[in-house]
Design an enzyme around this catalytic site. Structure first.
Site, short mmCIF file in Angstrom:
data_model
loop_
_atom_site.label_atom_id
_atom_site.label_comp_id
_atom_site.label_asym_id
_atom_site.label_seq_id
_atom_site.Cartn_x
_atom_site.Cartn_y
_atom_site.Cartn_z
N LYS A 254 0.80 -1.22 0.00
CA LYS A 254 0.00 0.00 0.00
C LYS A 254 0.83 1.26 0.00
O LYS A 254 0.54 2.20 -0.67
CB LYS A 254 -0.93 -0.02 1.20
N1 GLU Z 1 -8.73 -7.95 4.13
C1 GLU Z 1 -7.64 -8.65 3.53
C2 GLU Z 1 -6.67 -7.68 2.90
O1 GLU Z 1 -7.02 -6.55 2.62
C3 GLU Z 1 -8.09 -9.62 2.47
C4 GLU Z 1 -8.72 -10.78 3.07
C5 GLU Z 1 -9.27 -11.85 2.12
O2 GLU Z 1 -9.40 -11.61 0.92
O3 GLU Z 1 -9.59 -12.91 2.64
O4 GLU Z 1 -5.54 -8.06 2.68
#
Ligand code: GLU
Length: 292
Positions: A254
């Site tokens: 990010k």
């Molecule tokens: N919330 C997770 C992330 O942003 C992704 C989780 C998922 O796809 O299971 O890395």
């Protein structure tokens, strides 16, 4: 019907890797044909869901969710949004209570430093918890997280359902190896669930049939498969797609090595064109797709 999802955490802006992930999930749903459909000529009709994974405590910035929606729209995707994780805390607490009363969780007061110092091994995702609080109990007066006793849980699941396997669309059938990650935390010290518990429950509640996400979460699926067996949840299929890498072979992150989608959008870049290029795997200079 195929139901996929994109489940970003609002702790930083989305970048190209997220765009790729969302497009893969979107297209897998849209391309899926319902074999039971009366009209074989009807448009492919899967569902593509957006779920905001916003229980990452201090790092979560709710205002980013709105930015994520604008990013997806800019890429030309259409989605249905399901409740964010912060709206489902009672469900997580209920599931944790069930596992606790089945004797499959134990309280752990170890700090990050203690976990690293007393690790049983270094697993694919970092230190594997050495089990000190399982053997000795937590230190009184300290906040506790709740960990899954993975050996006990595996034995219990095998008894209930036989050997546990799961299927990844790209690499085929896998024997479930939650032991690779060890006694993972299911209830964090500061939140009623960890990612593993929350995402597994959400995917079941949202009716997700094809869990689409990056290969960096491949090992998490071993744990999720075990939780499904323990909690009597339906078994989906998985599709762990390759990750976008920078010139040094490092996953795009990010903040580090990739402009955010919001930056690209504000610079006037054409999002639909970008999506078309990602679909063709025509990637910007210096970015490549890892191997499956
Ligand atoms: N919330 C997770 C992330 O942003 C992704 C989780 C998922 O796809 O299971 O890395």
């Amino acid at each position: 019907m195929t139901v996929t999802r994109f489940a970003p955490s609002p702790n930083g802006p989305l970048h190209l890797g997220h765009a790729y992930s969302a497009i893969v999930a979107h297209d897998l749903a849209r391309e899926a044909h319902d074999p039971g459909a009366d009209d074989p000529g009807a448009e492919a009709g899967g569902r593509f869901l957006l779920r905001i994974e916003d229980i990452d405590g201090a790092r979560s910035r709710p205002e980013l969710a709105e930015e994520f929606r604008r990013d997806l729209e800019w890429l030309g995707l259409e989605w249905e949004e399901t409740p964010a994780q912060s709206a489902r805390l009672a469900d997580y607490a209920r599931a944790a209570e069930r596992l606790r009363s089945d004797g499959l969780l134990y309280a752990c007061s170890c700090t990050r430093a203690e976990i690293a110092e007393h690790a049983a091994s270094i697993g694919p995702e970092g230190p594997v918890y050495g089990g000190r609080c399982r053997r000795e109990g937590p230190v009184e007066g300290r906040p506790v997280a709740w960990r899954l006793d993975v050996a006990k849980a595996m034995a219990e699941a095998m008894e209930r359902t036989g050997p546990l396997t799961w299927t990844d669309a790209l690499t085929g059938e896998q024997a479930a190896r939650p032991d690779l990650l060890g006694d993972v935390v299911l209830v964090r010290k500061d939140e009623p669930a960890s990612y593993h518990l929350a995402a597994t429950l959400d995917d079941a509640a949202d009716g997700v049939t094809l869990v689409t996400r990056g290969q960096d979460l491949f090992n998490a699926s071993h744990v999720h498969r075990l939780l499904q067996a323990l909690l009597g949840l339906p078994e989906p299929r998985w599709h762990h797609h390759p990750l976008l890498l920078d010139a040094s072979g490092t996953k795009l992150a990010k903040r580090r090595n990739s402009p955010s989608l919001a930056d690209r959008r504000e610079r006037g870049e054409d999002g639909r064109l970008l999506a078309a290029q990602l679909r063709l795997q025509r990637l910007p200079a210096g970015i490549s797709l890892g191997s499956p």
